[in-house]
Design a protein around this motif. Structure first.
Motif, mmCIF file in Angstrom:
data_model
loop_
_atom_site.group_PDB
_atom_site.id
_atom_site.type_symbol
_atom_site.label_atom_id
_atom_site.label_comp_id
_atom_site.label_asym_id
_atom_site.label_seq_id
_atom_site.Cartn_x
_atom_site.Cartn_y
_atom_site.Cartn_z
ATOM 1 N N ASP A 91 -70.576 23.855 -8.833
ATOM 2 C CA ASP A 91 -70.556 25.301 -9.055
ATOM 3 C C ASP A 91 -69.844 26.048 -7.940
ATOM 4 O O ASP A 91 -69.847 25.638 -6.781
ATOM 5 N N ALA A 92 -69.271 27.193 -8.303
ATOM 6 C CA ALA A 92 -68.606 28.066 -7.332
ATOM 7 C C ALA A 92 -69.640 28.941 -6.627
ATOM 8 O O ALA A 92 -70.809 29.007 -7.019
ATOM 9 N N GLY A 93 -69.193 29.619 -5.576
ATOM 10 C CA GLY A 93 -70.011 30.624 -4.915
ATOM 11 C C GLY A 93 -69.670 32.008 -5.441
ATOM 12 O O GLY A 93 -68.851 32.171 -6.355
ATOM 13 N N ALA A 94 -70.282 33.031 -4.841
ATOM 14 C CA ALA A 94 -70.060 34.391 -5.301
ATOM 15 C C ALA A 94 -68.616 34.838 -5.130
ATOM 16 O O ALA A 94 -68.136 35.706 -5.880
ATOM 17 N N ASP A 95 -67.891 34.245 -4.158
ATOM 18 C CA ASP A 95 -66.495 34.646 -3.952
ATOM 19 C C ASP A 95 -65.560 34.088 -5.017
ATOM 20 O O ASP A 95 -64.391 34.483 -5.104
ATOM 21 N N GLY A 96 -66.023 33.146 -5.830
ATOM 22 C CA GLY A 96 -65.235 32.600 -6.916
ATOM 23 C C GLY A 96 -64.102 31.691 -6.503
ATOM 24 O O GLY A 96 -63.304 31.257 -7.357
ATOM 25 N N LEU A 97 -63.978 31.375 -5.232
ATOM 26 C CA LEU A 97 -62.878 30.547 -4.760
ATOM 27 C C LEU A 97 -63.040 29.096 -5.187
ATOM 28 O O LEU A 97 -64.150 28.612 -5.401
ATOM 29 N N GLU A 337 -77.256 28.974 -12.295
ATOM 30 C CA GLU A 337 -76.573 30.225 -12.632
ATOM 31 C C GLU A 337 -76.823 31.297 -11.579
ATOM 32 O O GLU A 337 -75.891 31.993 -11.146
ATOM 33 N N LEU A 338 -78.060 31.422 -11.150
ATOM 34 C CA LEU A 338 -78.402 32.444 -10.167
ATOM 35 C C LEU A 338 -77.832 32.122 -8.790
ATOM 36 O O LEU A 338 -77.392 33.031 -8.064
ATOM 37 N N LEU A 339 -77.814 30.857 -8.427
ATOM 38 C CA LEU A 339 -77.325 30.466 -7.106
ATOM 39 C C LEU A 339 -75.863 30.821 -6.906
ATOM 40 O O LEU A 339 -75.428 31.113 -5.780
ATOM 41 N N THR A 340 -75.067 30.814 -7.961
ATOM 42 C CA THR A 340 -73.654 31.176 -7.816
ATOM 43 C C THR A 340 -73.487 32.624 -7.379
ATOM 44 O O THR A 340 -72.445 32.979 -6.818
ATOM 45 N N TRP A 342 -76.026 34.192 -5.473
ATOM 46 C CA TRP A 342 -76.771 34.363 -4.225
ATOM 47 C C TRP A 342 -76.044 33.775 -3.028
ATOM 48 O O TRP A 342 -76.263 34.219 -1.898
ATOM 49 N N GLU A 343 -75.223 32.767 -3.239
ATOM 50 C CA GLU A 343 -74.538 32.089 -2.137
ATOM 51 C C GLU A 343 -73.082 32.544 -2.088
ATOM 52 O O GLU A 343 -72.349 32.393 -3.080
ATOM 53 N N PRO A 344 -72.623 33.082 -0.951
ATOM 54 C CA PRO A 344 -71.267 33.648 -0.893
ATOM 55 C C PRO A 344 -70.156 32.637 -1.151
ATOM 56 O O PRO A 344 -69.152 32.972 -1.769
ATOM 57 N N ARG A 345 -70.329 31.370 -0.682
ATOM 58 C CA ARG A 345 -69.235 30.409 -0.735
ATOM 59 C C ARG A 345 -69.625 29.156 -1.507
ATOM 60 O O ARG A 345 -70.795 28.770 -1.553
ATOM 61 N N ARG A 346 -68.629 28.537 -2.094
ATOM 62 C CA ARG A 346 -68.824 27.269 -2.804
ATOM 63 C C ARG A 346 -69.428 26.227 -1.872
ATOM 64 O O ARG A 346 -69.022 26.098 -0.710
ATOM 65 N N ARG A 347 -70.380 25.453 -2.380
ATOM 66 C CA ARG A 347 -70.995 24.415 -1.551
ATOM 67 C C ARG A 347 -70.031 23.275 -1.249
ATOM 68 O O ARG A 347 -70.065 22.695 -0.170
ATOM 69 N N GLY A 348 -69.200 22.889 -2.207
ATOM 70 C CA GLY A 348 -68.278 21.779 -2.014
ATOM 71 C C GLY A 348 -68.991 20.445 -2.107
ATOM 72 O O GLY A 348 -69.872 20.243 -2.945
ATOM 73 N N VAL A 349 -68.622 19.516 -1.228
ATOM 74 C CA VAL A 349 -69.263 18.202 -1.252
ATOM 75 C C VAL A 349 -70.752 18.315 -0.927
ATOM 76 O O VAL A 349 -71.570 17.548 -1.448
ATOM 77 N N TYR A 350 -71.106 19.264 -0.067
ATOM 78 C CA TYR A 350 -72.517 19.501 0.246
ATOM 79 C C TYR A 350 -73.309 19.715 -1.050
ATOM 80 O O TYR A 350 -72.927 20.521 -1.902
ATOM 81 N N CYS A 351 -74.395 18.979 -1.189
ATOM 82 C CA CYS A 351 -75.267 18.972 -2.362
ATOM 83 C C CYS A 351 -74.682 18.198 -3.537
ATOM 84 O O CYS A 351 -75.273 18.164 -4.621
ATOM 85 N N GLY A 352 -73.520 17.578 -3.328
ATOM 86 C CA GLY A 352 -73.020 16.615 -4.292
ATOM 87 C C GLY A 352 -73.556 15.233 -3.965
ATOM 88 O O GLY A 352 -74.720 15.082 -3.597
ATOM 89 N N THR A 353 -72.694 14.217 -4.038
ATOM 90 C CA THR A 353 -73.160 12.861 -3.762
ATOM 91 C C THR A 353 -72.025 11.996 -3.239
ATOM 92 O O THR A 353 -70.850 12.211 -3.584
ATOM 93 N N VAL A 354 -72.376 11.035 -2.370
ATOM 94 C CA VAL A 354 -71.437 10.064 -1.820
ATOM 95 C C VAL A 354 -72.076 8.689 -1.983
ATOM 96 O O VAL A 354 -73.293 8.544 -1.822
ATOM 97 N N GLY A 355 -71.265 7.678 -2.292
ATOM 98 C CA GLY A 355 -71.856 6.355 -2.429
ATOM 99 C C GLY A 355 -70.882 5.306 -2.914
ATOM 100 O O GLY A 355 -69.661 5.446 -2.771
ATOM 101 N N LEU A 356 -71.436 4.261 -3.511
ATOM 102 C CA LEU A 356 -70.677 3.074 -3.915
ATOM 103 C C LEU A 356 -71.208 2.549 -5.231
ATOM 104 O O LEU A 356 -72.425 2.468 -5.436
ATOM 105 N N ALA A 357 -70.274 2.195 -6.126
ATOM 106 C CA ALA A 357 -70.616 1.476 -7.351
ATOM 107 C C ALA A 357 -69.989 0.089 -7.276
ATOM 108 O O ALA A 357 -68.766 -0.039 -7.183
ATOM 109 N N SER A 358 -70.832 -0.939 -7.277
ATOM 110 C CA SER A 358 -70.388 -2.325 -7.206
ATOM 111 C C SER A 358 -70.694 -3.032 -8.519
ATOM 112 O O SER A 358 -71.817 -2.923 -9.027
#
Length: 425
Positions: A91-97, A337-340, A342-358
């Motif tokens: 999701d984007a932040g309030a700035d829509g960037l 929907e509401l968080l977009t 309340w938060e000025p900027r896009r979270r980006g990778v933060y709150c996404g996920t990193v890992g490995l599929a083997s």
């Protein structure tokens, strides 16, 4: 598959340091690494990983198999190789960037170096190929001290407090029961992102640390949280909700009405997410409200498991569960929907996920909290946040953000000269 015992090569950060120095010297792509508690081992490193931007629907694509009954060595099943990468919070932040780095990126490695629970290193290759001579040479080379410094600027406390107050109003109006409101620290890196990661993971020892880099930038995740573990039909998620600073009495967590309620609400949300894809009757709570340490804080951790069809693709599992429940809210769709707003900027990778599929060992993904995103111009972005319930106090929620950020950016968490430095291997 080829498996070779390499013996005691030293700590995971040291081995990653040696490989990073070699790839830089030879002009190869940087390593990727999972360090902490991954696949029953202490570390899994792809010695050199060519990563590219990918479609968000194509991440962690290999169908995860179960552990091979005859290949278990070193206290865990081998990994062999697989797809290392990340998927951003959508999701984007309030700035829509738009995104600062690609929404998703990663790459395939036929081989890995794995450190088992006893500290022994193994070389593993899915195709049976021998270890490359440059890797052998790298592991025998003395480390060379390098430095990586990030100068951080202040996070916007006023914007975070407005978001928390808006969330409390939404809770009072019955729109949501809980939501995770976040803020960001920004900074400028002098050095290489992998050196920042090596220093930070050495100092803080998070359970679910991960590093992936490419021509698009880098992701240095110092997460304590398991989003999904999938091995054959078995799927597990271990949400974290409830936080106290490390100097506090951890017994206060179980006694906190706010923290317990926050955790139980998210456990219910995880049960609901997994229930959408699980075999009927297989969703269960294996652990509830366990108190666990993490860098700078204590957390409440629960664990939910389920069984899904072995042939179900990871895309279907992620469609049902992503983004992680612990970083959204309940009800999930309305909270997002509401968080977009309340938060000025896009979270980006933060709150996404990193890992490995083997294809051999399955898939493990973290929740990308305590995660720094680096762009190609060396801009660093760190997100932190916390769950808001009806009992939340805005000033205490801000303090929680600072407690989570401090191990990464230093104790001067609201000053313009906060630094994270790596000066030795």
């Amino acid at each position: 598959m080829r498996i070779e015992r390499l013996g005691d090569l030293g700590s995971a950060p040291l081995v990653l340091d040696l490989l990073a120095a070699a790839t830089t010297r030879l002009g190869l792509p940087a390593p990727a690494a999972l360090i902490g508690e991954w696949f029953g081992s202490q570390a899994i490193i792809a010695p050199s990983l060519q990563t590219t931007e990918v479609d968000a629907d194509a991440v962690f694509d290999p169908t995860p198999g179960g552990p091979h009954p005859t290949l278990g060595i070193g206290g865990a099943s081998p990994i062999g190789g697989g797809w290392f990468g990340y998927l951003s919070y959508p999701d984007a932040g309030a700035d829509g960037l738009g995104p600062r780095i690609p929404r998703a990126a990663g790459g395939w490695s036929d081989s890995v170096l794995r450190r088992d629970r006893d500290g022994t290193w193994w070389y593993e290759n899915l195709l049976g190929a021998a270890i490359s001579p440059w890797i052998v040479d790298a592991l025998q080379t003395a480390p060379v001290p390098r430095s990586a410094v990030v100068v951080w600027t202040e996070a916007d406390q006023a914007a975070h407090q407005r978001g928390v107050l808006a969330c409390l109003e939404a809770i009072a109006a019955g729109e949501v029961y809980q939501a995770c409101v976040c803020t960001q620290f920004s900074g400028r890196l002098d050095g290489d992102p992998i050196d920042f990661f090596i220093e930070a993971v050495t100092r803080t020892a998070p359970a679910r640390a991960a590093y992936v880099a490419g021509a698009w930038g880098a992701v240095a995740s110092l997460s304590p949280e398991l989003f999904l573990r999938r091995c054959g039909e078995a799927v597990t998620s271990s949400p974290i909700k409830g936080t106290l600073p490390a100097h506090a009495d951890p017994a206060r967590l179980r006694a906190s009405v706010k923290d317990v309620a926050e955790n139980i609400m998210i456990v219910d949300l995880v049960r609901n997410d997994l229930g959408r894809i699980a075999r009927t009757g297989t969703v269960s709570v294996r652990e509830l409200l366990a108190v666990r340490p993490a860098p700078g804080v204590w957390h409440l951790v629960s664990s939910v498991s389920a069984r899904v069809a072995a042939e179900m693709p990871m895309t279907a599992v992620l469609d049902a569960t992503f983004p992680p429940a612990s970083v959204t809210g309940t009800p999930k769709t309305r909270a997002r929907e509401l968080l977009t707003g309340w938060e000025p900027r896009r979270r980006g990778v933060y709150c996404g996920t990193v890992g490995l599929a083997s294809p051999v060992a399955g898939c493990e993904l973290n929740v990308a909290i305590r995660t720094v995103e680096f762009t190609t111009d060396r801009t660093a972005t760190l997100g932190v946040g916390g769950g808001i319930t009806a009992d939340s106090v805005p000033a205490r929620e801000w303090d929680e953000c600072l407690h989570k950020a401090t191990p990464i950016i230093g104790h001067a968490t609201v000053g313009p000269q906060s630094r994270a430095r790596r000066t030795a291997s």
